[in-house]
Design an enzyme around this catalytic site. Sequence first.
Site, PDB file in Angstrom:
ATOM      1  CG  PHE A 166      -2.008   0.939   1.218  1.00  0.00           C
ATOM      2  CD1 PHE A 166      -3.120   0.725   0.414  1.00  0.00           C
ATOM      3  CD2 PHE A 166      -1.969   2.081   1.993  1.00  0.00           C
ATOM      4  CE1 PHE A 166      -4.164   1.632   0.393  1.00  0.00           C
ATOM      5  CE2 PHE A 166      -3.015   3.000   1.980  1.00  0.00           C
ATOM      6  CZ  PHE A 166      -4.110   2.771   1.171  1.00  0.00           C
ATOM      7  CG  ASP A 176      -0.096  -2.435   6.932  1.00  0.00           C
ATOM      8  OD1 ASP A 176      -1.175  -2.777   7.453  1.00  0.00           O
ATOM      9  OD2 ASP A 176       0.110  -1.302   6.445  1.00  0.00           O
ATOM     10  CE1 TYR A 204      -9.472   2.700   6.987  1.00  0.00           C
ATOM     11  CE2 TYR A 204      -8.429   3.850   8.802  1.00  0.00           C
ATOM     12  CZ  TYR A 204      -8.429   3.452   7.482  1.00  0.00           C
ATOM     13  OH  TYR A 204      -7.389   3.793   6.666  1.00  0.00           O
ATOM     14  CE  LYS A 205      -7.928  -0.231   5.206  1.00  0.00           C
ATOM     15  NZ  LYS A 205      -6.512  -0.251   4.842  1.00  0.00           N
ATOM     16  NE  ARG A 207     -10.220  -2.810  -2.338  1.00  0.00           N
ATOM     17  CZ  ARG A 207      -9.614  -2.170  -1.343  1.00  0.00           C
ATOM     18  NH1 ARG A 207      -8.431  -2.575  -0.923  1.00  0.00           N
ATOM     19  NH2 ARG A 207     -10.153  -1.120  -0.775  1.00  0.00           N
TER      20      ARG A 207
END
Length: 408
Positions: free
Chosen positions: A124, A195, A220-221, A367
Amino acid sequence: MKLAEARDLDQSDAFATKRAQFKLPEGVVYLDGNSLGALPRGVEEAVQQLVTNQWGKSLIRGWNEHDWIDLPEKVASKLAPLLGTKAHCISCGDSTSLNVFKTLAAALSLRPARKIILSDTGNFPTDLYMAQGLSQLLAQGHELKTVAPEDVAEAIDESVAVLMLTQVDYRSGKLHPMAELTQKAQAVGALTLWDLAHSAGAFQVELDACNADFAVGCGYKYLNGGPGAPAFCYVAERHHKALASPLSGWMGHAAPFAFDHEYQPAEGVRRLRVGTPPILGLTALNRALDVYDGVDMQELRKKALALCDLFIEEVQTRCPQVELVGSKNRSAYGSQVSFRHESGYAIVQALIAEGVIGDFRAPNVMRFGFTPLYIGYEDTVKAAQTLQQVLEEELWRQPEYMTKAKVT
Ligand SMILES: *Cc1c(COP(=O)(O)O)cnc(C)c1O
């Protein structure tokens, strides 16, 4: 699969009652919980209670009366079992990007003679950017080296200070083998920084068993802590003594309220705290994590794989226009499925207009995240049906779907 058959599977599903613990809008199939988790019931009340009764009435006394000061540790103790470690190895707060900065700096300081940060081109961007910025700031000749994800193992050599990887590739969903790569890195004296943005809450992570050195992750995922929720970092116990935070804020001081002029780090991971803990965000995350009570993570993973398999099968039979990213061996992937199409952005916009929310990642990836606590088999079949309709009727060709919004 017929919708009726999918409904039957939903009824006999071990997580059938979990869905009711989320507040989801009617008529929406939400396949973006990998980017922003859904709202667990109880979070609104917890935040309201904090604001109205604790902040509103206790004012500054709340730090002691309501134990706000120890909320990061409370959240860490709920995260620990999901990550395969102990609460005292986790520090909660700041963003994932900032936590990359802190842990990477700490790791580099443990390998002063080495200058290479090894990562992959699928990582990322923020992780790569933080490594670049930190290297510049340190001005000690550190260099970020990126190789293709499949070439990571063979690029590990004695020049590497830190192997910094995201366990689940955000675009393809491909999993790096954490135990194997950690062992390979440590065999040549390198440290690892993982990560877990797309791992934490998606499946059982095994930080201690993999002997990871450092890790960071996102609140928050899959963890459903709400937009911009506090993130976390992990430091293996063996590194606690020598752990050096590059951001020596007062909340990471051994005695913040002694107001000394000299910085003295707190014990263990507590020194990774920088400023005042974000109590509003931590309150939401703390309550959100309760949906994991009683969840068997092996069962969760099983259902995630079943949903991903079903989605791939349905899309491949209905939508020859799109191409699966990666292979059908889903045990090598996280909890998401990606398809390629050159007009992916417009297709995702059209899907959203039809009530199926996924997202788009440049240059051409659509996605879809599968969060088994609130997504079922019927949702999955419906999503594939909708994609088929969007493609067959070319609904995506409407001009309003072509303009990119600020956030994609
Ligand atoms: C989502 C994500 C982040 C997010 O970082 P923030 O600092 O919260 O914006 C970081 N790393 C990875 C791999 C991600 O997927």
